[in-house]
Motif scaffolding. Structure first.
Motif, PDB file in Angstrom:
ATOM      1  N   SER A 173     -12.605   6.303  -1.685  1.00  0.00           N
ATOM      2  CA  SER A 173     -13.054   4.949  -2.065  1.00  0.00           C
ATOM      3  C   SER A 173     -12.127   4.354  -3.103  1.00  0.00           C
ATOM      4  O   SER A 173     -11.504   5.059  -3.900  1.00  0.00           O
ATOM      5  CB  SER A 173     -14.480   5.007  -2.619  1.00  0.00           C
ATOM      6  OG  SER A 173     -14.525   5.792  -3.784  1.00  0.00           O
ATOM      7  N   ARG A 174     -12.028   3.027  -3.084  1.00  0.00           N
ATOM      8  CA  ARG A 174     -11.191   2.277  -4.024  1.00  0.00           C
ATOM      9  C   ARG A 174     -12.047   1.777  -5.180  1.00  0.00           C
ATOM     10  O   ARG A 174     -13.160   1.300  -4.968  1.00  0.00           O
ATOM     11  CB  ARG A 174     -10.526   1.092  -3.338  1.00  0.00           C
ATOM     12  CG  ARG A 174      -9.669   1.470  -2.138  1.00  0.00           C
ATOM     13  CD  ARG A 174      -9.133   0.197  -1.498  1.00  0.00           C
ATOM     14  NE  ARG A 174      -8.309   0.477  -0.333  1.00  0.00           N
ATOM     15  CZ  ARG A 174      -7.740  -0.470   0.417  1.00  0.00           C
ATOM     16  NH1 ARG A 174      -7.932  -1.759   0.110  1.00  0.00           N
ATOM     17  NH2 ARG A 174      -7.004  -0.149   1.446  1.00  0.00           N
ATOM     18  N   ASP A 178     -13.411  -3.133  -1.854  1.00  0.00           N
ATOM     19  CA  ASP A 178     -13.848  -2.638  -0.562  1.00  0.00           C
ATOM     20  C   ASP A 178     -13.484  -3.682   0.490  1.00  0.00           C
ATOM     21  O   ASP A 178     -13.819  -4.865   0.333  1.00  0.00           O
ATOM     22  CB  ASP A 178     -15.360  -2.388  -0.564  1.00  0.00           C
ATOM     23  CG  ASP A 178     -15.755  -1.374   0.485  1.00  0.00           C
ATOM     24  OD1 ASP A 178     -15.830  -0.181   0.152  1.00  0.00           O
ATOM     25  OD2 ASP A 178     -15.975  -1.785   1.638  1.00  0.00           O
ATOM     26  N   HIS A 299     -11.726   0.051   7.853  1.00  0.00           N
ATOM     27  CA  HIS A 299     -12.400   0.031   6.568  1.00  0.00           C
ATOM     28  C   HIS A 299     -11.544   0.766   5.552  1.00  0.00           C
ATOM     29  O   HIS A 299     -11.328   1.977   5.672  1.00  0.00           O
ATOM     30  CB  HIS A 299     -13.783   0.691   6.663  1.00  0.00           C
ATOM     31  CG  HIS A 299     -14.497   0.777   5.348  1.00  0.00           C
ATOM     32  ND1 HIS A 299     -14.706   1.965   4.680  1.00  0.00           N
ATOM     33  CD2 HIS A 299     -15.032  -0.204   4.568  1.00  0.00           C
ATOM     34  CE1 HIS A 299     -15.343   1.724   3.554  1.00  0.00           C
ATOM     35  NE2 HIS A 299     -15.558   0.421   3.462  1.00  0.00           N
ATOM     36  N   ASN A 300     -11.048   0.022   4.558  1.00  0.00           N
ATOM     37  CA  ASN A 300     -10.187   0.618   3.519  1.00  0.00           C
ATOM     38  C   ASN A 300      -9.077   1.456   4.143  1.00  0.00           C
ATOM     39  O   ASN A 300      -8.864   2.630   3.791  1.00  0.00           O
ATOM     40  CB  ASN A 300     -11.016   1.459   2.554  1.00  0.00           C
ATOM     41  CG  ASN A 300     -11.943   0.608   1.706  1.00  0.00           C
ATOM     42  OD1 ASN A 300     -11.768  -0.604   1.584  1.00  0.00           O
ATOM     43  ND2 ASN A 300     -12.959   1.230   1.132  1.00  0.00           N
TER      44      ASN A 300
END
Length: 1227
Positions: A173-174, A178, A299-300
């Motif tokens: 995760s960032r 997102d 996604h990402n």
């Protein structure tokens, strides 16, 4: 970077054709038809708009540019063409620029290569070129080349029951970010795409509903925050559309294709650290799952489709496939009034069954018509079915742009119509005649009567404009490809294999909340209840400040102002106090005095103030005002206001920017003092900490530092001790001086100009300003682009021209004035251009507008500096003044730029020539640097425009005595004060105005007498009728003029105006107001009336330039008046509006006067020195006014204004010579 790839491709074209290569010939070099490399090219045998050239790239490809060239060695080329693309070879979509321009520019000769770079790349397998125009002296001829690169695509297909669940890796995760991107295509207008759940309280859903994409942002738990956004339209067209969700910080950016909208979420709610993403639907959460194809769901930077193929981190429900299986739909578009489709029918029929699907924006249009056998009549399906003896109605709201189905069945004497396959939308009838069609069906319209295919087809209704598909006759679908190849039926002006419907409302061209409605060809903005007007609701119907309202002649009152004009701030209500300074008053929710008492456990009282304007509006008002202030008051007993200068303050307040301030009204910012501290008169200032106030004290003052206003919060701290009392009051925010309204520059040289940054008004541009000049022509402003431009100029002394070009060619809007515009007076210009029209307004003349071309360029693209007062070429410069220049509601600071520009001076004096007529009732216009003011010194009125009446209520014992001094007294004192009480008073000419409301009769209204026992009296006799009594020679008897037979003592307001010029007497009696005055030794009848006194209302009392009632009420200390008895100022004279231009009636001495607004009647009196009589009747009836004895001064009074009072009611000429025949006034 996209590169050109060498691949195999196929070519196909419409038939018949005359090209020198057959269908499906393979070509290399990513598609080329011998461009610049040899002979030949494509040239069909027939050249009409139904010819096309198609390229099959064998796989989906990213197309970035198209190059065209004419046919080698010929005079054949294509001048304009359409570019179509498709994934399947059916259901084509047209490439458009700016969402409106569909036709691309081609060649002007056979040899040059024209390269067109696509603004947005096209992703497709098939390309199709449709020539729209070509060399009129030749034929269609084309060589072309396409540029682009291969496109990688991962596809996942959902069947409407399947879905998948993806759980992201928390380690990837960032922080605070997102991002989710995907593409989709579908034929279904509703279905759930995405549902995201975060770990910090928010969820986001993406759902297709009726062809639009809905985004819902909601918290998992109860919260005041939620948001919904709708983007896109007609997304169920079986073409790829982009969806993006980007969460960065507190902002969520939502995108569908080229439309983006942002949502700001509270800091405690975040859509980050996503724990799961549902794709295609969630059981129990949505009504309908997604049915269609998804592509490249990222996604990402993680491709969810790739994970699905590998069965990692996903859970699958139902059947998913990795190939997009698409139905081969063939729609057809009816685009014009000439469009129709004719389908033949088999012979020997006993009934009919027809079904089809359609979508349209139009409220009316013919879907189907056919003649009955044996000429029994006709049947029309016109969103209703009408027969010879019956009508069947069903369905509603069918012009919403959605696909709707309709089925018609006629067999065995029964007729039925069903809409959208719903039982509730089914209607039936049993006509008395057989519904058996003749040999043809017509869809959408009828051929021209001259067309051999018409077969008597008649259409008494509107033609259909929209799309149709799945046309079936007797349960057999019509092959529209065969129709296109002219193998079946007949047609005209149809777009085959494409649905060309466009949602013109999806681009939100309607501004400020205007409601968009549309038809096939255009859209309309309903601006009701928005506060705006115009084709796109761009123009505010309200002025931007109280100053602007004032200079239209408006008086004090509540007004709506739009502080930024056409900008985003909405109008709001303020109070405009029109005095010499124009105050804008913004109220809040607590302007009353608020009392506080000691309360146990409460150490501080907080008060919050909510204003009638929001924070952005308040900031705009304060910024553009010259001065703003707000009063703070504090009343206390045993409750300290601040503290020592070094101690923590007990009381503080929060300003507009959110900063805390510890100084009080009347003190300087940062001083932590109040007004008494600055004046050093506080109670015991040396004993701050210990002194307890056992007496009531107060401190009031003004806050005037604009950066700190307005007061948002106030905190009172020292209120918890026994016996302490405090009270506070925060006044409304008040501002005056509109710096935008008076911002002006004077251009003294034709070669001078001001320059500003580029004007950005791509879709909507409005420009407004005022100008005055004595020149005959000149450019007001100009801004250029590569091809586009915008310019406003004075073309001649009578004409203003607004010209522009947005890519469709130059256009002009002209307004011609019947009077010269170079009269050195202010004139207002307002120009507007939007996607629908351009308009030009000039003063109060009718506006002139021109419509924008349909499907033309709509964006105004400028890149040079904006030139004001001239052009970059320094030609046709403007000479004169430009004021209040605004572009899209933002004012350009002309004065600041003029300070540093040679040939241009800031400011522009001389406003009375334009606004002087606003000063009413003998008020004089006085010039100011920024504007003007009305000097009411010679008027009986007061107010910003000398329009407000001065009224008082009189009782029987009330009197006002106004005395004129003897002539010799003037020599003793020639000060301005003494001379200011005199005016040009002679009994040769009188101007008298007086108003009254009374029920008393008889009553004396006005009496003026001289030292020689001459007098003039205006009175009501015992019947309430108006009498005017004159005695101008003491040796002669008084004469009476009876002006009315109506009772004026009726408790209503009446106004009497009397003007005598030499031998002519003018009397006007208006249904308005009146007055009472007396002087010297009284005539017995008048003395008797005087003894009765006067009870009633008096207002507008004026004798020449003397206003005795105004002097008694407003300036009793500096005026020669004596007031006896109670005199109360009242508004009793305000019931009728003052009209300075009321009609005047001239009455004869003996005739009865008409009552209200009568006609003129003139009669010349006979003078004593007249030697002969023209008519003996005039001598008997008209003897009224005699020349008086004595010599009168004739010097012209000089205009002068007393410094101590701008509305001083008396003349201030120091050289005035008083007439010796005047003595005093008595009211």
């Amino acid at each position: 970077m996209c590169q050109v790839k060498v691949i195999k491709s196929h070519i196909k074209f419409s038939l018949p054709d005359g090209s020198n290569f057959p269908p499906f010939v393979p070509f290399s070099s990513f598609y080329s038809t011998n461009l610049c490399e040899g002979a030949g090219g494509w040239s069909p045998l027939e050249f009409n708009k139904y010819q096309w050239l198609e390229i099959d790239l064998r796989e989906r490809t990213e197309i970035t540019a198209i190059a065209t060239q004419g046919r080698y060695g010929s005079s054949d080329w294509v001048a304009r063409y359409l570019l179509m693309f498709s994934d399947t070879g059916h259901n084509w979509k047209q490439y458009r620029q700016e969402d409106s321009i569909g036709v691309l520019s081609g060649n002007t000769n056979a040899d040059s290569v024209v390269l067109f770079k696509l603004h947005q790349p096209v992703f497709a397998r098939f390309l199709r070129i449709l020539p729209m125009s070509w060399n009129p002296k030749g034929r269609v001829g084309l060589r072309l080349e396409a540029y682009g690169c291969l496109y990688k695509s991962d596809v996942l297909s959902f069947d409407g029951r399947s879905s998948l669940l993806y759980r992201p890796n928390p380690n990837l995760s960032r922080a605070g970010e997102d991002v989710l991107h995907l593409k989709f295509k579908t034929l279904e207008n509703s279905g759930a795409l995405i549902h995201m759940e975060g770990d910090h309280g928010l969820s986001l859903s993406v759902e297709l509903f009726k062809g639009k994409m809905l985004f819902h942002v909601k918290p998992r738990l109860m919260s005041l925050f939620s948001a919904s956004v709708s983007l896109g339209s007609l997304l169920d067209d079986q073409h790829w559309h982009l969806v993006a969700v980007e969460h960065i910080g507190q902002n969520i950016n939502l995108t569908v294709d080229k439309s983006t909208q942002q949502i700001q979420v509270p800091s405690h709610l975040r859509l980050s650290d996503i724990k799961e993403i549902n794709v295609g639907g969630v059981s129990g959460l949505f009504k309908k799952n997604f049915h269609g194809c998804l592509e490249n769901v990222i996604h990402n930077d993680v491709n969810i489709i790739t994970l699905t193929k590998e069965n990692r981190q996903v859970s699958i429900t139902g059947n998913l496939t990795f190939v997009c299986m698409e139905p081969a739909d063939v729609p057809v578009t009816f685009a014009s009034a000439e469009s129709f489709l004719q389908i033949p029918l088999a012979e020997h029929r006993d009934g009919l069954s027809v079904s089809l699907q359609f979508r349209t924006w139009n409220k009316a249009g013919l879907l189907l018509t056919f003649d009955l056998q044996q000429q029994a009549g006709s049947v029309w399906l016109f969103l209703r079915l009408t027969g010879k003896a019956s009508t069947v109605l069903t369905g509603s709201g069918l012009n919403d742009g959605q696909w709707h189905s309709v089925a018609v069945n006629a067999r065995r004497g029964r007729l039925s119509v069903q809409v959208d396959k719903e039982d509730r939308s089914t209607a039936q009838a049993s006509p008395s005649f057989p519904v058996v069609p003749d040999d043809h069906l017509y869809f959408g319209g009828c051929p021209d009567k001259d067309n051999t295919a018409s077969h008597g087809c008649r259409n008494p209704f509107n033609v259909f404009q929209g799309c149709m598909r799945h046309i079936s006759i007797d349960n057999s679908e019509v092959d529209l490809v065969m129709v296109q190849q002219t193998s079946l039926g007949n047609f005209s002006d149809l777009q085959m294999d494409v649905c060309g419907i466009t949602d013109r409302c999806s681009s939100s061209y309607c501004e400020h909340g205007g409601r968009c409605t549309q038809s096939w060809a255009t859209f309309h903005c309903n601006c009701s209840h928005t506060g705006y007007t115009g084709a796109t609701c761009h123009t505010s119907i309200y002025d931007q400040s109280c100053e602007a309202y004032k200079h239209k002649g408006n008086t004090s009152g509540y007004y709506y102002i739009d502080i930024d004009g056409s900008g985003p701030l909405v109008p709001h209500r303020v109070y405009c106090n029109m005095t010499e300074k124009t105050w804008m008053v913004i109220q809040h929710n607590n302007t009353e005095l608020t009392k506080l008492k000691a309360s146990l456990g409460i150490n501080q009282h907080l008060a919050y103030f909510n204003y009638s304007a929001n924070a952005e509006q308040l900031q705009a008002i304060i910024t553009q005002s010259e001065h703003c202030e707000q009063e703070l008051s504090y009343h206390c007993k045993k409750s300290r206001l601040l503290n020592t200068p070094v101690g923590a303050p007990f009381t503080w307040w929060v300003g507009g920017s959110g900063e805390v301030h510890t100084y009080w009204g009347g003190a300087t910012p940062g001083s932590q003092q109040c007004r008494c501290g600055l004046q050093e008169n506080c109670i015991h200032p040396d004993d701050w900490p210990a002194f307890e106030f056992f007496i009531t004290a107060n401190d009031s003052g003004l806050l005037s530092h604009k950066d700190h206003l307005p007061v948002r919060v106030i905190a009172i701290g020292d209120v918890n001790r026994p016996g302490s009392e405090a009270a506070y009051q925060v006044g409304p925010l008040q501002c005056y001086g509109d710096t935008n309204f008076w911002n002006a520059a004077y251009f003294s040289k034709e070669t001078s100009y001001l320059h500003f940054p580029t004007f950005h008004g791509e879709l909507s541009a409005d420009i407004s300003f005022l100008f005055k000049t004595s020149g005959s022509a000149g450019v007001f402003l100009e801004n250029l682009g590569i091809k586009d431009f915008i310019r406003i100029e004075l073309n001649s002394p009578f004409e203003v021209v607004f010209s522009y070009d947005v890519g469709n060619g130059p256009a002009e809007v002209r307004v011609v004035s019947p009077t010269p515009l170079n009269d050195d007076r202010w004139h207002k210009v307002r120009a507007e251009r939007n996607v629908k029209e351009a308009s030009l307004h000039m003063d109060q003349l009718p506006a002139v507008s021109i419509k924008a071309p349909p499907d033309g360029h709509v964006r105004l693209q400028l890149n040079s500096q904006l030139f004001v007062g001239g052009t970059a070429s320094r030609q046709k410069g403007f000479l004169g003044c430009i004021r209040s220049l605004q572009l899209n509601g933002k004012t350009l600071d002309l004065e600041e730029r003029a300070k540093i520009t040679p040939g241009v001076r800031p400011g522009c004096p001389g406003h009375c020539s334009s606004y002087g007529t606003l000063c009413q009732n003998h008020g004089r216009c006085a010039e100011r640097y920024n504007g003007f003011s009305c000097d009411c010194g010679l008027s009986a009125y007061i107010g910003a425009f000398c329009q407000k009446e001065v009224s008082a209520f009189f009782r029987p014992d009330t009197s006002i005595t106004y005395t004129f001094r003897e002539p010799f007294e003037l020599s003793k004192n020639s000060s301005a004060h003494v001379s200011s009480i005199h005016s040009d008073l002679t009994l040769r000419d009188e101007n008298i105005t007086l108003s009254f409301r009374t029920t008393q009769a008889p009553a004396l209204l006005l009496y003026i007498s001289s030292y020689y026992r001459e007098y003039l009296a205006i009175l009501l006799n015992r019947n309430g009728q108006l009498d005017i009594k004159y005695k101008l020679q003491s040796a002669k008897d008084a004469e009476v003029f009876k002006s009315s037979s109506r009772n004026l003592a009726n408790g209503q307001l009446h106004r009497v105006s009397l003007r005598r010029a030499s031998e002519t007497l003018h009397v006007q009696v208006t249904c308005a107001l009146t007055l009472h005055i007396e002087f010297g030794e009284l005539d017995p009848e008048i003395a008797r009336l005087n003894s009765l006194g006067f009870t009633g209302c008096m207002s507008v009392v004026q004798f020449n330039s003397i206003a005795p009632l105004k002097a008694a009420l407003l300036y009793p200390g500096s005026s020669p008046v004596i007031v006896s008895g109670p005199l109360e100022e009242s508004n009793c004279g305000m019931s009728l509006a003052t009209n300075p231009y009321a009609s005047e009636t001239t009455h004869s001495l003996t005739g009865d006067a008409p009552f209200c607004n009568a006609r003129y009647v003139f009669l010349l009196g006979v003078i004593a020195v007249v030697i002969f009589v023209i008519l003996s009747a005039l001598a008997v009836i008209g003897r009224f006014i005699y020349r008086r004895k004595g010599t009168f001064g004739t010097q012209e009074p000089k205009e002068s204004k007393p410094e101590e009072s701008p509305e001083f009611p008396f003349n201030s000429d120091p050289n005035y010579v008083l007439s010796e025949s005047q003595k005093e006034h008595f009211i």
